[in-house]
Design a protein around this motif. Structure first.
Motif, PDB file in Angstrom:
ATOM      1  N   ARG A 124       0.830  -1.211   0.000  1.00 47.27           N
ATOM      2  CA  ARG A 124       0.000   0.000   0.000  1.00 47.27           C
ATOM      3  C   ARG A 124       0.864   1.260   0.000  1.00 47.27           C
ATOM      4  O   ARG A 124       0.518   2.272   0.609  1.00 47.27           O
ATOM      5  CB  ARG A 124      -0.933  -0.026   1.218  1.00 47.27           C
ATOM      6  CG  ARG A 124      -2.041  -1.067   1.073  1.00 47.27           C
ATOM      7  CD  ARG A 124      -2.606  -1.526   2.419  1.00 47.27           C
ATOM      8  NE  ARG A 124      -3.665  -2.513   2.251  1.00 47.27           N
ATOM      9  CZ  ARG A 124      -3.458  -3.815   1.995  1.00 47.27           C
ATOM     10  NH1 ARG A 124      -2.229  -4.287   1.862  1.00 47.27           N
ATOM     11  NH2 ARG A 124      -4.481  -4.641   1.860  1.00 47.27           N
TER      12      ARG A 124
ATOM     13  N   LEU B  24      -3.019   4.457   1.514  1.00 46.71           N
ATOM     14  CA  LEU B  24      -3.725   3.357   2.161  1.00 46.71           C
ATOM     15  C   LEU B  24      -5.070   3.186   1.466  1.00 46.71           C
ATOM     16  O   LEU B  24      -5.606   4.131   0.893  1.00 46.71           O
ATOM     17  CB  LEU B  24      -3.916   3.657   3.645  1.00 46.71           C
ATOM     18  CG  LEU B  24      -2.609   3.799   4.436  1.00 46.71           C
ATOM     19  CD1 LEU B  24      -2.890   4.108   5.900  1.00 46.71           C
ATOM     20  CD2 LEU B  24      -1.768   2.525   4.328  1.00 46.71           C
ATOM     21  N   ARG B  25      -5.581   1.970   1.496  1.00 40.87           N
ATOM     22  CA  ARG B  25      -6.855   1.730   0.811  1.00 40.87           C
ATOM     23  C   ARG B  25      -8.021   1.958   1.773  1.00 40.87           C
ATOM     24  O   ARG B  25      -7.868   1.872   2.978  1.00 40.87           O
ATOM     25  CB  ARG B  25      -6.896   0.285   0.303  1.00 40.87           C
ATOM     26  CG  ARG B  25      -5.844   0.021  -0.745  1.00 40.87           C
ATOM     27  CD  ARG B  25      -5.840  -1.447  -1.141  1.00 40.87           C
ATOM     28  NE  ARG B  25      -4.587  -1.755  -1.826  1.00 40.87           N
ATOM     29  CZ  ARG B  25      -4.040  -2.963  -1.890  1.00 40.87           C
ATOM     30  NH1 ARG B  25      -4.638  -3.993  -1.326  1.00 40.87           N
ATOM     31  NH2 ARG B  25      -2.903  -3.151  -2.521  1.00 40.87           N
TER      32      ARG B  25
END
Lengths: 908, 278
Positions: free
Chosen positions: B35, B39-40
């Motif tokens: 990531r 960040l997801r």
């Protein structure tokens, strides 16, 4: 809220529990000493202690730090007193650029807490998770081993700074984490910028309507494209080759090229993926192989460069045909090298803001004045309207000689009239910025019956990627240096820089000379063997000496210390060679060998003016300031220049404060490259110090042998005639507050080269010879470098500790170049697929400093930065040959390549 | 807005798994590198605060290694010599920072072909313990990892422990890693071996596994069969023939060629055997 203790203080932080501890420490708690080099656990720069154990703060969700005790580098110095470990780092020169230093210190702290007197091996094991690109690790190991001895730092007295191994003048900030690097600061309320980059190596594209993107992302302030660039949408090192767009205009030439810039709040621009952009791509077949780019009818990367040849270089001298026809023995070699990545631990970063009709750009750079002119051109401003403020720079090695973030943030800040920041991610840094040129070299050399080099014929093709960058410098420099540091009767050396649809290749420590050295040193080994001569003695007999002509017809009148280097190595060479041969009498998979490599390197620009101006000011209260436009990229020029100016003026080095780099406050010192700052800026600093001294002596009517002592606003001047005072308090101060100033300017004398490359391209050359002792595992094709002995003619070692630091770091990069470093565009854009040497890969290094004075240089000094690495790969490859009989000609000698070569040579 | 759950007990974690898809995070050492940049927006189940998932215990005729036991804990645990290979592997996984956070269960669930833990655990004949709400089952490790980044872990399951059967008193293990540099290196190939000797120093049990030379690390049953019953003594490495490694399927990548891997694996296996015979 998540509660934790940081450096003994209870804190509560808000925000997403998945946030990285590193980001929370930096962005919420303002603890910028924790550096971010990769965000992937590959570099260890962000190492902190979590309940006493070392962890990568980039891999810890803040939720997992709840209730924990965190120690960062800011927590090492208790009540402002440096820990003995920090002092040891300064004393041993363990910090160069300083970007890895906090991580190193924290890893070392974890070790020392459980093992106060560790072994070398324990140090390497404990610190092995932190990468350093500057030091070669040896001085870090020494510092940790001696951390317990509480000696403190000492500074040389007046008049004896030159030659002293004094600690860096800027060292404390590096060991406390206080040094401000490109990504560590910015104006309040700055917007952030992220470049959208091409996923294709060659394509045309169209950016569609952005309304939808703005609607979905209210935090997106602006999407900048080619048409937003106010001035010229192009940049490049050479005034006549500005071939790289700031933002591509409908056509990309490599994967990673910037096509648009998203500007907005940080979270928004990070969350927008490149795929979310309404871009229509039409990929085209890329040209990756230089041979394909050279093929007749190949599409042109740049319309004004026929045949995709950026530039050619040529040096020719003497009757080559006769030399080869009459040769007693011949050798020839073909060498291929790959892209090599600088892998500085600090990705490119900076900020820009508009101040009325001017722009300020703060970024990590090696060349503030070139950045100034580049930004001015892109914005359509006069150069004086641009102020470049270099930040701390976490490693450069040539990679920060090109602009990266600078034009992007400058355009955004100018257009939006708001401050803008940008920090490249690690993959972005690796995909978008320049590399060492892959080389394809063929060379042959001839000797006569007396073993003298009579002919040398060399051609090198250099893959310069999609844009010119420093390609012409490589193409010019290589033919001049192609023979190596030897006297050769007849020479033909040619080069080409060839455009392809790959990552641009630019400047990297040595500008193509390290690649060429692999070829000329293979030839020397081969010729010595054919003559039945010792490889070191053969080199010594052919070594350039004072009065001999170089390939360009230049005759060096001073400071030509290769022979002294080789003679200094001779005892170690003989002992190590016989030791290796003795070891090889036993059977086994491990074979031992020792090789030697020689190099030379012209300090400064090639046949071009490259002046430096240094100023020194004395304020009414007696403060001394060195105004230096030379950027210290970790090599130590800040310290070296202060040592020089201090001795020239005749006061202690500790009396100086430094103003460095800022283009509004310092004069142009030229770029930090070409191993020129000690030589060129050092000479300018010496002249500046002498100028100020002369003014003071005149005021006191004293002779040149007088001693100076500055005591507040009074300068005491004492000579044979007695003691006098110069009272500064009544004098008029300039804008800097200085009442007296000294200035020095030096431009090393060179001449233009004629059509055959004849002339004097450099004012002085550095020379070196290095030995490598290796152990080759012939079954696995692995190589362990066990020892390096490096003899360098540096003219004069202004600071022997810093010179050694350059040698160690250069050897580390040379070792990486020889054995492991291969940047594969599109594939190795991180620090776990792209390998640089770690603690465990470095041999013990012995440095021998040869001081053959260069009269033009300050106190006899010349450069060391690039020379440090050039001889390393040839020495290692020679050692592999000695061990196994196999000549590696395709670099790096990764295990699979070496094993294939060993098998081809008949090893089981 | 993404959720982040960090339960203190296994039941709550399994309930979270049962409730719907979520990304499991333990040491974070594989999570965050995937990531970089951003960040997801994803729902995360952090299993790092569950005491019963951490630590190594002798349970009956097995050893139970909790899934979130870190590599540093493995390296410093008091374990019989059969585990020496696993301990050596533990010290080769990243730097100390990674070893201090990275977990043994995560190494398996991440299912990298170059996971250093997998061959070492295959050589120990390890199984994985998979739990759902109300059910716990065991699966041989070789059946758990299906391919590159693929496992049999169900969306409602957690890998809770690694189970290693107790070996005899003579059992010794070793591990050899081949990379292009000393620290912080992804393996070109690695070999783990465990040998238990019987009367007269003959090989009673032998398990050898090779990693980074196939999508999932593999045991070498042909070689193991050839070794069974032989005396474990110097020179045992000469038993190894290239066809013993025919089941491997290495690939070309930036670290090495397939042909090199195949050959190097053979050499490493021979050296591992010599190490155990020494």
């Amino acid at each position: 809220m998540i509660r934790l203790a940081v450096n003994g203080r209870d804190v509560a932080v808000a925000g997403p529990p998945a946030a990285r501890l590193a980001d929370v420490l930096r962005d919420q708690l303002g603890l910028m000493g924790t550096k971010i080099g990769c965000d992937a656990g590959d570099c260890g720069a962000c190492t902190v202690l979590l309940d006493g154990a070392q962890v990568c703060a980039c891999l810890v969700p803040i939720a997992q730090a709840e209730g924990a005790s965190i120690t960062t580098v800011e927590g090492l110095a208790a009540n402002g007193t440096l820990a003995t470990l920090q002092v040891a780092f300064e004393r041993h020169g363990a910090a160069q650029c300083g970007i890895c230093t906090p991580g190193m210190l924290m890893a070392a702290s974890a070790l020392l807490a459980v093992d106060p007197h560790p072994s070398k091996h324990a140090v390497a094991d404990a610190l092995g998770g932190v990468l350093c690109r500057c030091t070669g690790y040896q001085k870090i190991v020494e510092a940790v081993l001696h951390a317990a001895s509480d000696i403190g730092l000492s500074a040389p007295a007046a008049g004896v700074a030159v030659g002293a191994a004094m600690p860096r003048v800027d060292g404390t900030a590096k060991v406390t984490g206080a040094e401000v690097f490109g990504g560590d600061a910015g104006p309040p309320a700055a917007l952030w910028l992220r470049a959208v980059r091409s996923p294709h190596w060659r394509a045309t594209f169209h950016i569609g309507d952005l309304v939808g993107l703005h609607r979905r992302h209210p935090g997106l302030v602006r999407v900048l494209t080619a048409r937003d660039v106010p001035g010229h949408n192009s940049f490049g090192i050479y005034p006549h080759i500005k071939d790289q767009p700031v933002l591509a205009d409908g056509h990309v030439r490599f994967r990673g090229e910037a096509v648009a810039a998203l500007v907005g709040d940080r979270a928004t621009i990070a969350a927008i993926r490149d795929e979310d952009m309404p871009i229509t791509w039409k990929p085209e077949d890329p040209l990756h192989d230089p041979a394909a780019a050279l093929a007749e009818g190949a599409p042109l990367l740049h319309a004004d460069r026929p045949g995709n040849v950026l530039t050619r270089g040529r040096v020719a001298r003497g009757d080559l045909v006769a030399a080869f026809a009459g040769a007693h023995a011949l050798a020839e070699v073909s060498v291929r090298t790959t892209f090599v990545e600088h892998a500085y631990i600090e990705p490119e970063a900076g900020w820009a803001r508009r101040v009325g009709d001017r722009i300020e750009v703060a970024a990590c750079t090696q060349t503030p004045y070139m950045d100034r002119d580049e930004v001015a051109r892109v914005l359509g401003l006069a150069p004086e309207a641009v102020r470049i403020i270099p930040t701390g720079i976490g490693g450069g090695f040539g990679g920060k000689l090109d602009v990266a973030v600078q034009p992007l943030i400058a355009v955004a800040a100018w257009v939006l009239d708001r401050p803008v920041r940008c920090t490249f991610t690690r993959p972005e840094s690796m995909a978008a910025t320049t590399k060492r040129h892959p080389a394809s070299i063929t060379a042959r050399a001839a000797v006569d019956t007396l073993g003298r080099l009579t002919g040398f014929d060399f051609h090198g093709d250099f893959n310069t990627g999609a844009y010119a960058s420093w390609g012409p410098t490589v193409a010019d420099r290589v033919p001049i240096h192609a023979t190596g540091p030897y006297v050769v009767g007849a020479v033909r050396a040619t080069s080409r820089a060839i455009y392809t649809n790959l990552t641009p290749a630019g400047a990297f420590r040595g500008f193509g000379v390290p690649q060429a050295a692999v070829a000329h040193e293979a030839l020397m080994d081969d010729l010595a063997a054919k003559l039945g001569q010792d490889a070191l003695e053969f080199r010594l007999e052919n070594a350039l000496r004072v009065g001999d002509p170089t390939a360009t017809g230049q005759r060096l009148s001073h400071s030509c210390g290769l022979a002294a280097c080789l003679e200094a190595l001779r005892p170690r060479w003989r002992a190590l060679r016989s030791e290796a041969e003795r070891s090889n009498r036993a059977d086994g998979a491990i074979r031992y060998g020792v090789g030697v490599g020689c190099m030379w390197y012209g300090c400064g620009n090639t046949s071009m003016s490259n002046p430096s101006t240094m100023r020194v000011g004395l304020a009414r209260d007696g403060r001394l300031t060195l105004y230096s436009g030379a950027v210290d990229i970790g090599q130590g020029s800040n310290t070296v220049l202060v040592q020089i100016v201090a001795d020239a003026l005749g006061v202690a080095a500790s009396a100086f404060t430094l103003v460095a780099g800022d283009t509004d406050r310092t004069a142009d010192a030229g770029k930090t490259s070409a191993s020129r700052q000690t030589f060129v800026s050092g000479r300018a600093a010496e002249l500046a110090g002498r100028d100020l001294r002369a003014k003071l002596l005149r005021l006191a009517n004293a002779g040149d042998d007088a001693d100076l002592a500055i005591d507040g606003g009074t300068v005491r001047v004492r000579d044979h005639a007695g003691s006098r005072h110069v009272d500064l308090s009544g004098m008029t101060a300039d804008a800097n507050g200085d009442v007296l100033t000294g200035e020095g300017r030096f431009d090393p004398p060179t001449t233009k080269l004629d059509g055959d490359g004849q002339g004097s391209p450099y004012a002085t050359y550095a020379f070196a010879a290095q030995l490598a002792a290796v152990a080759v595992d012939v079954k696995l094709g692995t190589v362990r470098v066990e020892r390096m002995v490096a003899a360098h003619d540096v003219g004069r070692a202004i600071n022997p500790m810093l010179v050694e630091g350059q040698i160690h770091g250069g050897i580390a990069q040379g070792l990486g170049f020889a054995l492991m470093e291969e940047f594969v565009p599109g594939k190795t854009e991180n620090l776990h697929d792209y390998l640089i040497p770690t603690f465990g890969d470095m041999p013990a290094i012995e440095s021998i400093l040869i001081e053959d004075r260069e009269p033009l240089g300050p106190y006899g000094a010349k450069g060391i930065g690039e020379p440090a690495l050039i001889a390393t790969a040839p020495a290692i490859l020679g050692a592999i040959h000695h061990a196994t009989g196999v000549r590696v000609t395709e670099l790096p000698a990764l295990p699979h390549r070496l094993r294939a070569a060993l098998k081809a040579a008949g090893w089981a | 807005m993404a959720s982040y759950d960090r339960p203190r007990d296994l039941g709550a974690a399994l309930a979270r798994r049962a409730a719907g898809p979520c990304v499991v995070l333990a040491g974070g050492t594989d999570h965050y590198p995937a990531r970089v940049g951003a960040l997801r927006d994803e729902d995360i189940l952090d299993i790092g605060a569950i005491p019963e998932l951490r630590g190594i215990q002798a349970v009956g005729d097995s050893w139970r290694i909790g899934a979130t036991t870190t590599w540093s804990q493995v390296a410093t645990a008091s374990l019989p010599p059969a585990f020496d290979g696993l301990k050596l592997a533990a010290r080769e996984i990243g730097g100390v920072q990674i070893q201090n956070r990275g977990t043994i269960g995560g190494n398996l669930c991440n299912a990298s072909p170059a996971a250093d833990g997998v061959p070492a655990l295959l050589a120990l004949d390890a199984s994985v313990e998979l739990a759902t709400l109300g059910d716990t089952r065991h699966l041989p490790l070789a059946d758990f990892i299906l391919g590159n980044r693929k496992t049999r872990l169900g969306a409602d399951q957690l890998l809770t422990a690694i189970i290693v059967p107790r070996a005899g008193a003579t059992a010794r293990g070793t591990f050899l890693k081949l990379g292009s540099r000393r620290y912080l290196v992804i393996s070109i190939a690695m070999v783990a071996a465990m040998i238990e000797t019987g009367a007269g120093g003959t090989i009673a049990t032998v398990r050898i596994a090779v990693g980074a030379c196939s999508p999932v690390a593999r045991r070498l049953p042909l070689l193991e069969a050839a070794l069974a019953g032989r005396r474990l003594e110097r020179g045992i490495g000469a038993t190894v023939r290239p066809d013993h490694l025919a089941a491997l399927a290495p690939i070309d990548d930036v670290r090495g060629t397939a042909a090199y891997r195949q050959e190097a694996a053979c050499e490493l296996v021979a050296r591992a055997l010599e190490t155990l015979a020494a």
